[in-house]
Write an enzyme that holds these catalytic residues in place. Structure first.
Site, PDB file in Angstrom:
ATOM      1  N   THR A 118       0.816  -1.205   0.000  1.00 29.64           N
ATOM      2  CA  THR A 118       0.000   0.000   0.000  1.00 29.64           C
ATOM      3  C   THR A 118       0.852   1.258   0.000  1.00 29.64           C
ATOM      4  OG1 THR A 118      -1.541   1.292   1.382  1.00 29.64           O
ATOM      5  CG2 THR A 118      -0.119  -0.236   2.519  1.00 29.64           C
ATOM      6  N   TYR A 142      -1.647   0.026  10.615  1.00 25.22           N
ATOM      7  CA  TYR A 142      -1.917  -0.651   9.339  1.00 25.22           C
ATOM      8  C   TYR A 142      -0.749  -0.475   8.385  1.00 25.22           C
ATOM      9  CZ  TYR A 142      -3.449  -1.090   4.527  1.00 25.22           C
ATOM     10  OH  TYR A 142      -3.503  -1.401   3.186  1.00 25.22           O
TER      11      TYR A 142
END
Length: 329
Positions: A118, A142
């Site tokens: 990501t 995250y």
């Protein structure tokens, strides 16, 4: 190229679209998923083996049965807000789970993996557009969990000859153009599905977080990439590894930023359904602008996104409208 590919998390949003692209390219995807966030109905192009990535014995069993030539890994917890509330759960699943999965792959003589990473590994941008050499300083558990896996994969490559490609997504969006699968999260937190659900009357209004950013219209800028363009990049990354390509990372984005206001306008234009938009305060940790430099993926993988923002919105709208019809029926 052909062969069985193990797709961990292949019943989820991006993973299921990648399975479609793999099948179209001649591979046989075998989905390994615990169905905590995935959907059995999305597994349409190969077998479904139910299991958790933290279950080494189950992984060994599935790998021995199907003898995959490679691994694609999508099985992760992804909600930033939840990662702040429960960091331990994210590190256990995303980091410990990934290591368990990699070790099972190595025991099963799998030599390479495509990893769903990501742009959240970059944190706040220090320059735009962001290329793969941009500093990685994640802002939340995250993003840090994804960066930890990238760092572990670098070590596996250096010390264990296990090669990988890390694909750093920007904003995945849209749906399979034929409407077979689409974006379904519970709870839903992504902008396009939330806006489309508002247009369908499933929500009372759409919240726009922050209209005072230093951008062209005051709202945050994001790089929306069609999920099928994303899927194409995974197939290319897999072929790159099977051809002997070395461990590396690629950004997956269009290189074009869209403001939240522009996104809302595109959605209202496509649906022809105006809906109420509530201006809310900025959310902590939201960067004003995130746009990819995708030149490396173009040069090395021969990949380029082919679908526009309108294509993204139209495919998503068809999917969500059909979902509502299916529920009603």
């Amino acid at each position: 190229m052909s062969g069985v590919v193990l797709v961990a998390g292949g019943a989820g949003y991006v993973g299921s679209h990648v399975c479609l692209a793999l099948a179209q390219a001649g591979f046989t995807p075998v989905v390994y998923d615990n169905l905590s966030n995935g959907h059995a109905a999305f597994v349409q192009w190969g077998a479904l083996e139910q299991g958790d990535i933290r279950d080494a014995a189950r992984l060994d069993e599935v790998i021995a049965l199907h003898k995959p030539v490679a691994l694609l890994h999508f099985a992760a917890l992804i909600e930033v807000g939840e990662s702040i509330k429960e960091p331990g759960r994210f590190y256990e699943n995303n980091v410990a789970g990934a290591v368990t999965l990699i070790e099972a792959a190595r025991r099963g003589s799998i030599e390479c993996m495509v990893f769903s990473s990501t742009c959240a590994t970059y944190g706040d941008p220090v320059r735009l557009p962001m290329d793969e050499t941009h500093p990685q300083a994640p802002l939340n558990p995250y993003g840090r969990s994804k960066l930890m896996i990238e760092q572990a994969l670098a070590d596996y490559s250096t010390y264990a000859s296990f090669r990988s490609v890390c694909l750093r997504y920007f904003n995945a969006a849209g749906a399979d153009e034929e409407g077979r699968i689409g974006e379904r999260h519970e709870p839903e937190t992504h902008a396009i599905p939330l806006a489309l659900q508002t247009a369908l009357g499933q929500r009372s209004g759409f919240k726009l977080f922050g209209d005072d950013y230093d951008t062209r219209d005051g709202t945050a800028v994001r790089d929306y990439i069609h999920v099928m363009d994303l899927a194409d990049a995974h197939v290319r990354a897999l072929k790159y590894l099977l051809d002997g390509g070395q461990t590396t990372a690629f950004n997956l984005g269009t290189g074009t930023g869209t403001t939240v206001k522009e996104l809302i306008e595109a959605i209202q234009r496509t649906t022809n359904k105006p809906f109420e938009v509530e201006i809310a305060p900025r959310r902590p940790g939201d960067a004003p602008c995130l746009v990819a430099d995708n030149s490396r993926a173009r040069e090395v993988l021969g990949w380029r996104p082919t679908r526009s923002l309108d294509d993204i919105v139209q495919s998503a709208w068809r999917w969500h409208a059909a979902e509502q019809d299916r529920s009603a029926g």
